[in-house]
Design a protein around this motif. Structure first.
Motif, PDB file in Angstrom:
ATOM      1  N   SER A 141       3.810   2.120   5.796  1.00  3.76           N
ATOM      2  CA  SER A 141       3.680   0.962   6.883  1.00  3.76           C
ATOM      3  C   SER A 141       4.541   0.005   6.462  1.00  3.76           C
ATOM      4  N   GLN A 142       4.799  -0.220   5.091  1.00  9.31           N
ATOM      5  CA  GLN A 142       5.788  -1.119   4.869  1.00  9.31           C
ATOM      6  C   GLN A 142       7.246  -1.161   5.285  1.00  9.31           C
ATOM      7  N   LEU A 143       7.412  -0.229   5.824  1.00 14.04           N
ATOM      8  CA  LEU A 143       8.671   0.205   6.752  1.00 14.04           C
ATOM      9  C   LEU A 143       8.595  -0.782   7.833  1.00 14.04           C
ATOM     10  N   LYS A 144       7.478  -1.092   8.486  1.00 14.19           N
ATOM     11  CA  LYS A 144       7.439  -1.964   9.514  1.00 14.19           C
ATOM     12  C   LYS A 144       8.051  -3.489   9.150  1.00 14.19           C
ATOM     13  N   THR A 145       8.172  -3.790   7.843  1.00  9.77           N
ATOM     14  CA  THR A 145       8.799  -5.064   7.773  1.00  9.77           C
ATOM     15  C   THR A 145      10.340  -5.140   8.244  1.00  9.77           C
TER      16      THR A 145
END
Length: 697
Positions: A484-488
């Protein structure tokens, strides 16, 4: 009235679409034969209870855009509120009698069907004994008569992989359904009493009234668990029929109902011996493989060099087909290559074997076509080599292959299951310095040679949410948090209102079985993996879509529902024995396949990433899609953050990129391509010369 163009092997539909053949003209026109490949099927339909509409032109174009799924023949049926379309593969009953749509004796029930019913001969015998009469040898016609007998109670009787639509003129309703684990896709758009459905999303987008826009929630899901959650797709107001579900559509609307779900509530905790479990598993897999060889065309097998595919190939070679043909993919990058193990398997089995070698340049060149077929953003390049593998199968004149997919999910073969076990053990003494060392057995390539500071970082990474053991999805929290860090990278304007991981977890947990928390911890982890990753990613982006792109049908013995239901009952100690994954399956395979393959360390299937796009050859589409201009124009991502990532890729060609940065690159590029192909430039690949349909009015 019946209108027909019977030269289904010749390309006339392209002329029809271009206006060169008058609509409805019953002409036979011969033009040069084209290379169209042979595949399973694609289905499409229009259901409109709100008013009259001319369905023929739209249905024809919907089917045409899926010609890669079934170019042997095509047909369209229209009656009242319903239009059904079909593109056919000839695998069982190669005659024209098997062309669809098919009907019952008095033509009050019609069906379009994508898939295979492997126990159709047994079902047919029972139906004939009850007085039903058949005009083809297909499994499809069995479904028509079984529906007459059982209605929606038919689905538990089916052993197969399928998506179907049945029009019942007597009840003025359409029944849609999808197989238990979602091997075959089925999408729909429902609005204002009108429903469109199809095997692929692109067929729905042919209708200009269907919105062509990406869904922020679905995209956020992809950047969390690799796929949209449950019935969502990447496109607003386009949904997938969930695995193991049916839907009835009539003038009153659309009603969805579940008919099957993996159930771990009856795990055996008795004293039954390991030998008994092994014997039952061997018997089940033998029969699951046997019935999946039912076809009027040759059947081959994928051979990865792992235990799953090698065991299935061994069962077939020993019992049914002494001249089995097998196919594998190898990599020029040794980090991903398994060809040494594939060679061991081939030498042992003595199959007729072929291999395709995949390079980073191959993946980069193919990637836009991969996205055209996946119809979703992806965060790995792994589908591309599988596209090359299915293309090899097609070029070798095969239509059907057996694969080993599903074994890791149902027999607990992934590290995520062992990781869950270790972290729960660690959580009992969270300050222990010894317990986290067990992680080294899972990831020796990460921990090997690391200094004290690096080890502390890694232990801190795995300690995230360590004490949240009461969470229903404890097994997956770490993976989801990391991904979910990709959502940054998402633009603020495109993020959903609640973009948190807690929101995602809540949406997943609200549909869990009522007794879920009474299941064993490994069963909970397996259910989560099966219901998200298996059906929505593995069997889709790496399964149906890559095989269908090259007109190949994959069959999955491990996903026979009898095998799955058996696996749900297996004691957890025989699924993971200590930290030995897939323990029961290994015991069943031992002495059937070489020990080197049974005992080899688990190597997840992966493919190269960033260097595929920033290698020696400049790829114009990569430059364009990742340019600041295009990033800002499409509006999905933060242009400044993407620019920094792209600069890092160019300067270092991916050599120092982290796993997360590699995933981000693929996610961003695939989303940009998805927009280009389906939102702004649709259709990116036109259906050219494909068979004209047989039309029934």
């Amino acid at each position: 009235m019946e209108l027909a163009v019977y030269d289904c092997q010749y390309g006339t539909l392209g002329l029809y679409l271009a206006g060169m053949i008058e609509k409805g003209s019953p002409k036979r026109i011969l033009i040069d034969k084209i290379e169209v490949g042979q595949t399973m099927c694609g289905i499409a339909g229009i259901i409109n209870f709100t008013g009259n509409e001319d369905k023929q032109d739209l249905l024809t174009r919907m089917v045409a855009l899926m010609h890669h799924r079934g170019p042997d023949a095509s047909g369209v049926y229209m009656h009242g509120p319903v239009g059904l379309g079909h593109a056919r593969l000839s695998i069982i009953d190669l005659s024209s009698a098997g062309n669809q749509p098919l009907h019952n004796e008095d033509k009050t029930v019609w069906i379009v069907f994508n898939g295979e019913i492997f126990n159709y001969p047994e079902l047919r015998n029972e139906l004939e004994a009850k007085g039903h009469r058949f005009y083809s040898q297909t499994d499809t016609e069995v479904l028509v008569h079984l529906y007459e007998e059982k209605g929606t109670d038919m689905f538990p009787l089916l052993n197969g992989q399928f998506a179907l639509a049945i029009w019942d003129a007597n009840t003025q309703s359409v029944l849609l359904a999808r197989d238990r684990v979602g091997i075959r896709p089925l999408f729909y758009h429902h609005q204002n009493g009108r429903t469109l459905f199809a095997s692929e999303i692109k067929a729905l987008l042919v209708d200009p009234s269907v919105p062509r826009q990406l869904d922020p929630v679905a995209l956020s899901d992809v950047f969390t668990c690799w796929t949209p959650l449950r019935e969502l797709t990447p496109f607003t107001n386009i949904y997938q029929m969930l695995p193991g579900h049916w839907a009835r559509i009539d003038s009153g609307g659309l009603h969805v109902q579940s008919f099957w779900s993996p159930d771990f509530a009856h795990e055996d905790d008795g004293e039954r011996s390991l030998a008994d479990w092994v014997e039952e598993l061997r018997s089940l897999l033998l029969d699951a493989s046997r019935i999946r060889l039912r076809a009027d065309v040759p059947v081959g097998a994928y051979l990865s060099g792992g235990i799953d595919s090698t065991y299935i190939s061994s069962l077939v070679k020993r019992n049914f087909n002494n001249r089995l043909s097998t196919f594998s993919v190898s990599f020029s990058d040794t980090r991903f290559d398994e060809s040494s193990y594939q060679s061991i398997a081939v030498r042992s089995l003595k199959t007729d074997h072929q291999d395709v070698r995949c390079t980073e340049a191959d993946i980069g060149a193919l990637f836009p076509k991969i996205i055209w077929h996946t119809e979703t953003p992806i965060i790995r390049t792994a589908p591309a080599p599988l596209y090359m593998l299915s293309r090899l199968v097609r070029q070798s004149n095969f239509r059907v292959v057996l694969t080993g997919e599903g074994a890791d999910e149902i027999f607990a073969g992934y590290n995520i299951f062992k990781e869950d076990k270790i972290r729960r053990f660690w959580a009992r003494q969270p300050e222990s310095k010894e317990r986290p060392k067990l992680l080294e057995r899972l990831y020796p390539y990460i921990f090997s040679g690391t200094n004290v500071r690096s080890r502390q970082f890694l232990e801190g990474f795995f300690k995230k949410d360590l004490l949240a053991t009461d969470s229903p999805v404890y097994s997956h929290l770490l993976r989801w948090h990391n991904t979910s860090q990709l959502k940054t990278f998402l633009a603020d304007s495109f993020r959903p209102t609640d973009n948190s991981l807690d929101s995602f977890v809540g949406r997943f947990c609200e549909k869990l079985p009522n007794d879920f928390m009474r299941w064993s911890t490994v069963s909970r982890a397996q259910f989560t993996e099966i219901s998200i990753f298996l059906s929505n990613y593995l069997l889709s982006s790496q399964g149906d879509r890559m095989a269908m792109a090259n007109s190949i049908e994959g069959r999955f013995p491990y996903l026979d529902h009898r095998v799955i239901e058996f696996a749900c009952r297996v004691p957890k100690r025989f699924r993971i024995h200590g930290l030995d994954e897939k323990f029961l399956l290994k015991q069943a395979a031992r002495k059937m396949i070489p020990d080197e393959l049974v005992d080899r360390a688990k190597q997840p299937y992966r493919a190269p990433i960033s260097r595929c796009f920033f290698g020696d050859v400049r790829l114009e589409y990569v430059e364009e899609m990742l340019s600041e201009k295009q990033i800002r124009a499409k509006g999905y991502f933060n242009a400044d953050k993407v620019g920094r990532l792209v600069a890092k890729c160019r300067n270092r060609q991916g050599s120092l990129l982290s796993e997360r940065e590699n995933m981000a690159l693929v996610a961003i590029l695939s989303t940009q391509l998805l927009d280009q192909q389906f939102v702004r430039g649709f259709p990116a690949y036109e259906a050219e010369d494909v068979p004209s349909p047989v039309v029934y009015d």
